[in-house]
Design a protein around this motif. Structure first.
Motif, PDB file in Angstrom:
ATOM      1  N   LEU A  49       0.765  -1.392  -0.003  1.00 49.66           N
ATOM      2  CA  LEU A  49       0.017   0.096  -0.027  1.00 49.66           C
ATOM      3  C   LEU A  49       0.778   1.395  -0.092  1.00 49.66           C
ATOM      4  N   LYS A  50       1.901   1.287   0.729  1.00 49.31           N
ATOM      5  CA  LYS A  50       2.965   2.477   0.686  1.00 49.31           C
ATOM      6  C   LYS A  50       3.567   2.558  -0.704  1.00 49.31           C
ATOM      7  N   LYS A  51       3.668   1.289  -1.255  1.00 43.60           N
ATOM      8  CA  LYS A  51       4.211   1.557  -2.693  1.00 43.60           C
ATOM      9  C   LYS A  51       3.484   2.296  -3.532  1.00 43.60           C
ATOM     10  N   LYS A  52       2.140   1.834  -3.466  1.00 45.92           N
ATOM     11  CA  LYS A  52       0.996   2.803  -4.328  1.00 45.92           C
ATOM     12  C   LYS A  52       0.387   3.945  -3.821  1.00 45.92           C
ATOM     13  N   TRP A  53       0.602   4.194  -2.637  1.00 44.57           N
ATOM     14  CA  TRP A  53      -0.095   5.460  -2.096  1.00 44.57           C
ATOM     15  C   TRP A  53       0.869   6.220  -1.380  1.00 44.57           C
ATOM     16  N   ALA A  54       1.435   7.326  -2.025  1.00 39.30           N
ATOM     17  CA  ALA A  54       2.533   8.187  -1.645  1.00 39.30           C
ATOM     18  C   ALA A  54       1.869   8.747  -0.281  1.00 39.30           C
ATOM     19  N   ILE A  55       0.859   9.019   0.049  1.00 40.50           N
ATOM     20  CA  ILE A  55       0.260   9.755   1.303  1.00 40.50           C
ATOM     21  C   ILE A  55       0.532   8.967   2.322  1.00 40.50           C
ATOM     22  N   LEU A  56       0.556   7.591   2.209  1.00 38.93           N
ATOM     23  CA  LEU A  56       1.034   6.561   3.407  1.00 38.93           C
ATOM     24  C   LEU A  56       2.694   6.691   3.701  1.00 38.93           C
ATOM     25  N   ARG A  57       3.194   6.947   2.654  1.00 35.97           N
ATOM     26  CA  ARG A  57       4.723   6.940   2.742  1.00 35.97           C
ATOM     27  C   ARG A  57       5.004   8.044   3.524  1.00 35.97           C
ATOM     28  N   ASP A  58       4.611   9.232   3.390  1.00 30.03           N
ATOM     29  CA  ASP A  58       4.900  10.418   3.823  1.00 30.03           C
ATOM     30  C   ASP A  58       3.738  11.028   4.464  1.00 30.03           C
ATOM     31  N   MET A  59       3.148  10.410   5.246  1.00 26.32           N
ATOM     32  CA  MET A  59       2.019  10.916   6.248  1.00 26.32           C
ATOM     33  C   MET A  59       2.418  12.115   6.933  1.00 26.32           C
ATOM     34  N   PRO A  60       1.387  13.361   6.307  1.00 18.94           N
ATOM     35  CA  PRO A  60       1.344  14.537   6.964  1.00 18.94           C
ATOM     36  C   PRO A  60       1.154  14.579   8.379  1.00 18.94           C
ATOM     37  N   SER A  61       1.347  15.639   9.088  1.00 24.79           N
ATOM     38  CA  SER A  61       1.063  15.573  10.544  1.00 24.79           C
ATOM     39  C   SER A  61      -0.450  15.898  10.714  1.00 24.79           C
ATOM     40  N   TYR A  62      -1.260  14.780  10.413  1.00 21.65           N
ATOM     41  CA  TYR A  62      -2.513  14.932  10.897  1.00 21.65           C
ATOM     42  C   TYR A  62      -2.900  14.404  12.027  1.00 21.65           C
ATOM     43  N   SER A  63      -3.993  14.580  12.630  1.00 16.17           N
ATOM     44  CA  SER A  63      -4.672  13.939  13.957  1.00 16.17           C
ATOM     45  C   SER A  63      -4.496  12.418  13.564  1.00 16.17           C
TER      46      SER A  63
END
Length: 113
Positions: A49-63
């Protein structure tokens, strides 16, 4: 129920330790083997999933709640695509090949023991 159900301490846990050595025996080792196998599947799934979805690799500082929703959303989209487009996902097949080789090694050891 909230919490974490961890492995039994003082018993074999990591899959390589089960690969070499005696077969799985006793309820605590059986639980640890299952726990470790499930953990391995979850880790492989997140790798794909991290390979497919960049947002999971570099999770912003969300709650934490927002991060949880992002993970659920990406898994949902991924499952929808696999269900409606096809299961021939190269990334998952790469990881499933690794898992297949391991499971057949364990199964053949248990049959011969």
């Amino acid at each position: 129920m909230k919490g974490y159900l961890g492995p039994y301490r003082g018993q074999r846990y990591h899959l390589p330790n089960f690969r070499r050595g005696r077969p799985v025996s006793g309820k605590e080792e059986i639980f640890n083997h299952s726990h470790s196998s499930l953990r391995s599947v979850i880790e492989r799934t997140f790798s794909v999933l991290k390979k497919k979805w960049a947002i999971l690799r570099d999770m912003p500082s969300y709650s934490f709640e927002r991060q949880t929703m992002i993970v659920v959303a990406t898994m949902t989209i991924h499952n929808f695509i696999r269900k409606h487009v096809g299961r021939n996902d190269a990334d998952f097949m790469e990881y499933e090949d690794i898992n297949w080789a391991y499971e057949n090694t364990i199964d053949s050891k248990n049959v011969h023991s």
